[in-house]
Design a protein around this motif. Sequence first.
Motif, mmCIF file in Angstrom:
data_model
loop_
_atom_site.group_PDB
_atom_site.id
_atom_site.type_symbol
_atom_site.label_atom_id
_atom_site.label_comp_id
_atom_site.label_asym_id
_atom_site.label_seq_id
_atom_site.Cartn_x
_atom_site.Cartn_y
_atom_site.Cartn_z
ATOM 1 N N THR A 155 0.846 -1.190 0.000
ATOM 2 C CA THR A 155 0.000 0.000 0.000
ATOM 3 C C THR A 155 0.882 1.242 0.000
ATOM 4 O O THR A 155 2.065 1.193 0.353
ATOM 5 N N ARG A 156 0.288 2.366 -0.374
ATOM 6 C CA ARG A 156 1.046 3.614 -0.357
ATOM 7 C C ARG A 156 1.497 3.944 1.058
ATOM 8 O O ARG A 156 2.616 4.428 1.272
ATOM 9 N N GLU A 157 0.630 3.662 2.022
ATOM 10 C CA GLU A 157 0.971 3.965 3.413
ATOM 11 C C GLU A 157 2.171 3.146 3.885
ATOM 12 O O GLU A 157 3.027 3.650 4.630
ATOM 13 N N GLU A 158 2.249 1.880 3.448
ATOM 14 C CA GLU A 158 3.392 1.044 3.834
ATOM 15 C C GLU A 158 4.693 1.632 3.304
ATOM 16 O O GLU A 158 5.703 1.702 4.021
ATOM 17 N N VAL A 180 5.320 4.733 2.410
ATOM 18 C CA VAL A 180 5.602 6.001 3.096
ATOM 19 C C VAL A 180 6.194 5.732 4.473
ATOM 20 O O VAL A 180 7.189 6.358 4.874
ATOM 21 N N ASP A 181 5.604 4.806 5.214
ATOM 22 C CA ASP A 181 6.106 4.487 6.557
ATOM 23 C C ASP A 181 7.534 3.950 6.500
ATOM 24 O O ASP A 181 8.375 4.291 7.348
ATOM 25 N N MET A 229 0.936 10.334 -4.093
ATOM 26 C CA MET A 229 1.943 9.536 -3.396
ATOM 27 C C MET A 229 3.183 10.371 -3.098
ATOM 28 O O MET A 229 3.741 10.326 -1.989
ATOM 29 N N MET A 261 2.859 12.501 -0.141
ATOM 30 C CA MET A 261 2.834 11.782 1.131
ATOM 31 C C MET A 261 4.230 11.415 1.636
ATOM 32 O O MET A 261 4.419 11.145 2.823
ATOM 33 N N ARG A 283 8.222 -2.351 -0.955
ATOM 34 C CA ARG A 283 8.108 -2.646 0.477
ATOM 35 C C ARG A 283 9.206 -3.607 0.925
ATOM 36 O O ARG A 283 9.886 -3.382 1.935
#
Length: 431
Positions: free
Chosen positions: A106-109, A111-112, A158, A161, A270
């Motif tokens: 995911t985009r959040e993964e 970014v994190d 993205m 972010m 990732r």
Amino acid sequence: MPEKDEKHVEVPLLEDYDATIPDSQPEADESLSPTPKSKPIPTLKRRALRLFIFCIWFYAVFMGSFYFFSFLGDQYDHTLDVLKTTALKTYGGITDTYQSITNPATREEVVDLMTELYELLAEMGYYDAAMIGRPPHSPGINRTLAAELEFSREAVEMMEMLPYLLQEEESLGWGGDNKFLLSGTFADLRDDGVLDFTRDPMFAIDDLSKGFDEDGGKYMRPDYICLMKLWTIDQENMGLQADPALKNIELEEGPGNMFSPENAASRLARDALRDYIHKFRTLEWIPGGNVNGTWEGDEYTRLYKENGWPESFNSTAFNIAREQWEEDDMARWDAEAPFQEVWKLDYWIQIALNDIDEKRRMIADVAAGMEIPPDKADREVYKQELQEEVKKRIESLPKLQAELEVAREVLKSIDPEVKRAREERMRKYGN
């Protein structure tokens, strides 16, 4: 009346009588028997027969299994082709085919993980944590330029972010030219120049009017984002992957644009970021582009551990020790300069000798009537040019050899401790 002598009389046992009674059925003449008596099969022949039967059975089982698993293999390959086609359409082929479909990042993964990587490098003392710029960014991504460069809306979102580094200078930390891994540098996509660069990181576009599937055309599709200015394709060994997880996997030419990421081995962003974080945390990689197994890499590793990495790391003490080590290393380099001078002159002499041999071979080829380069119109003139180059090389040799003799004399007076330390390092690292 006199007694008669009694004689001992043996009474035969019943078994003895039975044994002496003649058989009332006379034996039949074997020669008149209608069924001939079979002979037993010899042991050796029985074993051979068993082995033959086993071989027939094994062959039948083997061939059956072979055709069965061949069928399964064909079905497996077909399934992978379907998955790959689907992945190319859905995810642009930028990730592992199976993983991208069953468990896409995911985009959040991402970014994190990028944030974790930047924070880890700050923790390692490579730069100050205050340099990490977190969203929302001001100024942010140049959306007008992004549209001109054909980024998709999702790609721009993205990029907004992601974290970036607030850099005022090109160099960063102690890594030359901002280098931190795999000869790559940090990418600040808020910078218009960097944003434009990410549309052609391979410098391979010849014609912007060509489509993504044409050689010489665009190859970074609208959804593709460069997280770092990172060469994942080794420029020194062209065709091999620099990513350690994809080491020695050759690039395969596929249909369409040869520079398209679909033609290169890849893995999920990732998974790559997790791997990079692990390598830094375990000191397999050192910020600044160094790795274990090299002189600099092992020395930096020693400094990290001596200053408490990872449990109780003192970044201030580490950087003081690092700067002192770098100063000492420069002094070491200066002290070893005579070795470098001898090596350099030896190398130049060998280059000259090799060039003389090569030019003489070329002269012989010209004299034998072989083709000359297209830009050379006259054979004799070309031959004279080669002879002149050989002459210059030969004339340069005495000066180089004299300089080499002087350098060797200087080398004799070098400090024995410098020589010993260098030999020890050379034995371990080769340089």
